[in-house]
Design an enzyme around this catalytic site. Structure first.
Site, short mmCIF file in Angstrom:
data_model
loop_
_atom_site.label_atom_id
_atom_site.label_comp_id
_atom_site.label_asym_id
_atom_site.label_seq_id
_atom_site.Cartn_x
_atom_site.Cartn_y
_atom_site.Cartn_z
N ARG A 51 7.61 49.16 -45.79
CA ARG A 51 7.65 48.86 -44.23
C ARG A 51 7.00 47.89 -43.79
O ARG A 51 5.97 47.51 -44.07
CB ARG A 51 7.30 50.22 -43.65
CG ARG A 51 8.22 51.44 -43.58
CD ARG A 51 7.95 52.31 -42.68
NE ARG A 51 6.63 52.48 -42.34
CZ ARG A 51 5.73 52.96 -41.31
NH1 ARG A 51 6.53 53.21 -40.10
NH2 ARG A 51 4.58 52.73 -41.27
N ARG A 61 -3.36 44.58 -37.36
CA ARG A 61 -3.47 45.73 -36.65
C ARG A 61 -4.99 46.21 -36.76
O ARG A 61 -5.50 46.65 -35.89
CB ARG A 61 -2.66 46.80 -37.15
CG ARG A 61 -1.09 46.83 -36.83
CD ARG A 61 -0.25 47.77 -37.89
NE ARG A 61 -0.35 48.96 -37.51
CZ ARG A 61 -0.29 49.91 -38.53
NH1 ARG A 61 0.32 49.62 -39.61
NH2 ARG A 61 -0.33 51.29 -38.36
N LYS A 89 -7.33 59.88 -40.27
CA LYS A 89 -7.94 60.73 -39.16
C LYS A 89 -7.04 62.09 -38.79
O LYS A 89 -7.50 63.06 -38.32
CB LYS A 89 -8.35 60.13 -37.89
CG LYS A 89 -7.17 59.26 -37.10
CD LYS A 89 -7.92 58.37 -35.93
CE LYS A 89 -6.43 57.38 -35.64
NZ LYS A 89 -6.01 56.64 -36.54
#
Ligand SMILES: [Zn+2]
Length: 223
Positions: free
Chosen positions: A165, A176, A18
């Site tokens: 990461r 998430r 986005k």
């Protein structure tokens, strides 16, 4: 002829693309790009009154309260008075934030004209984020599929061994995504109920996605 401001909300899970799309949309439609994360960092860097308040929450590892972010948005929206409108990039994320934004826009005689939801499957997002490799030394970011380093596993810039990461690990990404969806579902229902929600596929090339996005925004303009 005076045209009314156009305010667009771009929604999408982390990794849906986005940010890139919202910036391009702002450019194409001559709108102001608003990302609350950037806004926060700017206010903190400037050391403004609001920035100092926000910094205190951030230093404690706490979320900056919605009201504080909304006050920063007020300042930004007023400085943009008379402009063509805004693209809100990844904001609001919750129903409470959506209601705050409605109030702010209403004061300016504006409203959310189009809310675009970039739909990307969980598996695609896991593949996009899971393929990221980051250099722990210089911060350069690569992708095993779309942007591989010249030498596998090594940073092009400084030669350091690349790492995944924690945020990009599959289990963390899925977690998430679940949190994101549980917060976003009520938001989608809210905008759908007003007839301003446009769901578009966020899969395919950035060009293809942008084509769909621009069409959705043009279609929503007359709403
Ligand atoms: Zn490096």
């Amino acid at each position: 002829m005076v045209t009314r401001a156009l305010d667009v909300v771009v929604l999408g899970a982390p990794g849906a693309g986005k940010g890139t799309q919202a910036k391009r949309l702002a450019k194409e439609f001559n709108l102001f790009h608003v990302a609350t994360g950037d806004l926060l960092r700017e206010e903190v860097a400037k050391g403004s009154e609001l920035g100092q308040q926000a910094a205190r929450f951030m230093q404690r590892g706490e979320l900056v309260p919605d009201e504080l972010v909304a006050q920063m948005l007020v300042g930004r929206l007023h400085s943009q008075r008379g402009m063509a409108g805004c693209v809100f990039d990844g904001y609001p994320r919750t129903q409470a934030q959506a209601e705050l934004l409605d109030g702010l826009l209403a004061e300016l005689g504006r409203r959310v004209d189009v809310a675009v939801y970039l739909e990307v499957s969980d598996d695609e997002i896991v593949s996009r984020l899971g393929g990221r490799r980051t250099c722990p030394r210089c911060g350069a970011v690569f992708h095993v599929r779309t942007q591989p380093p010249a030498q596998e596993g090594l940073c092009d810039v400084c030669g350091t061994a690349l790492v995944v990461r924690d945020d990009d690990r599959e289990d963390i990404v899925r977690q998430r995504l679940a949190v994101y969806r549980s917060h976003t579902e009520p938001l989608l229902q809210l905008y759908a109920g007003r007839g301003v929600l446009r769901r578009i596929s966020g899969e395919g090339s950035p060009e293809q996605v942008f084509g769909r996005l621009a069409e959705a925004v043009r279609g929503g303009r007359g709403h």
